[in-house]
Write a protein that holds these residues in place. Structure first.
Motif, PDB file in Angstrom:
ATOM      1  N   VAL A  14       0.841  -1.206   0.000  1.00 50.74           N
ATOM      2  CA  VAL A  14       0.000   0.000   0.000  1.00 50.74           C
ATOM      3  C   VAL A  14       0.873   1.253   0.000  1.00 50.74           C
ATOM      4  CG1 VAL A  14      -1.664   1.323   1.363  1.00 50.74           C
ATOM      5  CG2 VAL A  14      -1.984  -1.126   1.045  1.00 50.74           C
ATOM      6  N   PHE A  15       1.950   1.242   0.789  1.00 48.04           N
ATOM      7  CA  PHE A  15       2.867   2.388   0.795  1.00 48.04           C
ATOM      8  C   PHE A  15       3.509   2.574  -0.577  1.00 48.04           C
ATOM      9  CE2 PHE A  15       7.147   4.103   1.216  1.00 48.04           C
ATOM     10  CZ  PHE A  15       6.859   5.335   1.779  1.00 48.04           C
ATOM     11  N   LEU A  16       3.951   1.487  -1.181  1.00 52.92           N
ATOM     12  CA  LEU A  16       4.574   1.555  -2.499  1.00 52.92           C
ATOM     13  C   LEU A  16       3.593   2.083  -3.538  1.00 52.92           C
ATOM     14  CD1 LEU A  16       7.039   0.870  -4.282  1.00 52.92           C
ATOM     15  CD2 LEU A  16       6.064  -1.416  -4.556  1.00 52.92           C
ATOM     16  N   TYR A  17       2.355   1.616  -3.509  1.00 49.90           N
ATOM     17  CA  TYR A  17       1.333   2.063  -4.450  1.00 49.90           C
ATOM     18  C   TYR A  17       1.045   3.560  -4.254  1.00 49.90           C
ATOM     19  CZ  TYR A  17      -3.201   2.463  -6.761  1.00 49.90           C
ATOM     20  OH  TYR A  17      -4.240   2.863  -7.560  1.00 49.90           O
ATOM     21  N   THR A  18       0.916   3.979  -3.013  1.00 49.48           N
ATOM     22  CA  THR A  18       0.634   5.386  -2.726  1.00 49.48           C
ATOM     23  C   THR A  18       1.774   6.285  -3.202  1.00 49.48           C
ATOM     24  OG1 THR A  18      -0.693   4.729  -0.822  1.00 49.48           O
ATOM     25  CG2 THR A  18       0.049   7.021  -0.901  1.00 49.48           C
TER      26      THR A  18
ATOM     27  N   ALA B 215       3.857  10.069  -7.225  1.00 46.34           N
ATOM     28  CA  ALA B 215       4.913  10.436  -8.169  1.00 46.34           C
ATOM     29  C   ALA B 215       4.353  10.630  -9.577  1.00 46.34           C
ATOM     30  CB  ALA B 215       6.003   9.369  -8.173  1.00 46.34           C
ATOM     31  N   VAL B 216       3.463   9.746 -10.002  1.00 44.79           N
ATOM     32  CA  VAL B 216       2.858   9.882 -11.335  1.00 44.79           C
ATOM     33  C   VAL B 216       2.018  11.153 -11.407  1.00 44.79           C
ATOM     34  CG1 VAL B 216       1.196   8.861 -12.936  1.00 44.79           C
ATOM     35  CG2 VAL B 216       2.907   7.422 -11.856  1.00 44.79           C
ATOM     36  N   VAL B 217       1.231  11.412 -10.382  1.00 41.34           N
ATOM     37  CA  VAL B 217       0.388  12.616 -10.366  1.00 41.34           C
ATOM     38  C   VAL B 217       1.257  13.873 -10.378  1.00 41.34           C
ATOM     39  CG1 VAL B 217      -1.233  13.947  -8.954  1.00 41.34           C
ATOM     40  CG2 VAL B 217      -1.607  11.512  -9.312  1.00 41.34           C
TER      41      VAL B 217
ATOM     42  N   MET C 104      -4.017  11.203 -12.094  1.00 42.62           N
ATOM     43  CA  MET C 104      -4.800  10.181 -11.401  1.00 42.62           C
ATOM     44  C   MET C 104      -5.276   9.110 -12.383  1.00 42.62           C
ATOM     45  SD  MET C 104      -6.885  12.588  -8.727  1.00 42.62           S
ATOM     46  CE  MET C 104      -7.886  11.285  -8.075  1.00 42.62           C
ATOM     47  N   ALA C 105      -5.712   9.547 -13.563  1.00 38.80           N
ATOM     48  CA  ALA C 105      -6.162   8.589 -14.573  1.00 38.80           C
ATOM     49  C   ALA C 105      -4.998   7.734 -15.074  1.00 38.80           C
ATOM     50  CB  ALA C 105      -6.817   9.330 -15.736  1.00 38.80           C
TER      51      ALA C 105
END
Length: 90
Positions: free
Chosen positions: A13-17, A22-24, A56-57
């Motif tokens: 979950v931390f890695l995904y967040t 970073a992408v956003v 986000m998309a």
């Protein structure tokens, strides 16, 4: 030593967040840079809003495999909890 799902889940979950943030941030930065390079007269607020929404998309599509792994781990943890006796909420 093999990690249990309850140990892996918070890390995933931390890695995904972190990856999603970073992408956003990257998409928002690219939107701001694009507007400045093109010399468009657009409010910085609107550019950031569009960049964040696009990010986000993009992150939902780009990080699909990681999100699927998290869902699988959640399912495993829920199944393990199902083996325990239920506590009453009185």
């Amino acid at each position: 030593m093999k990690q249990t799902s309850t140990m892996r889940l918070p890390r995933l979950v931390f890695l995904y967040t972190a990856a999603r943030l970073a992408v956003v941030a990257g998409c928002a930065g690219a939107a701001v840079a694009g507007v400045r390079i093109l010399g468009l007269a657009v409010s910085l607020t609107w550019v950031l809003i569009v960049g964040v929404l696009a990010g986000m998309a993009v992150s939902m599509v780009a990080l699909r495999r990681l999100r699927t792994r998290i869902n699988d781990e959640i399912r495993i943890v829920d199944d393990q909890r199902g083996d325990r006796p239920k506590r009453s909420r009185s």
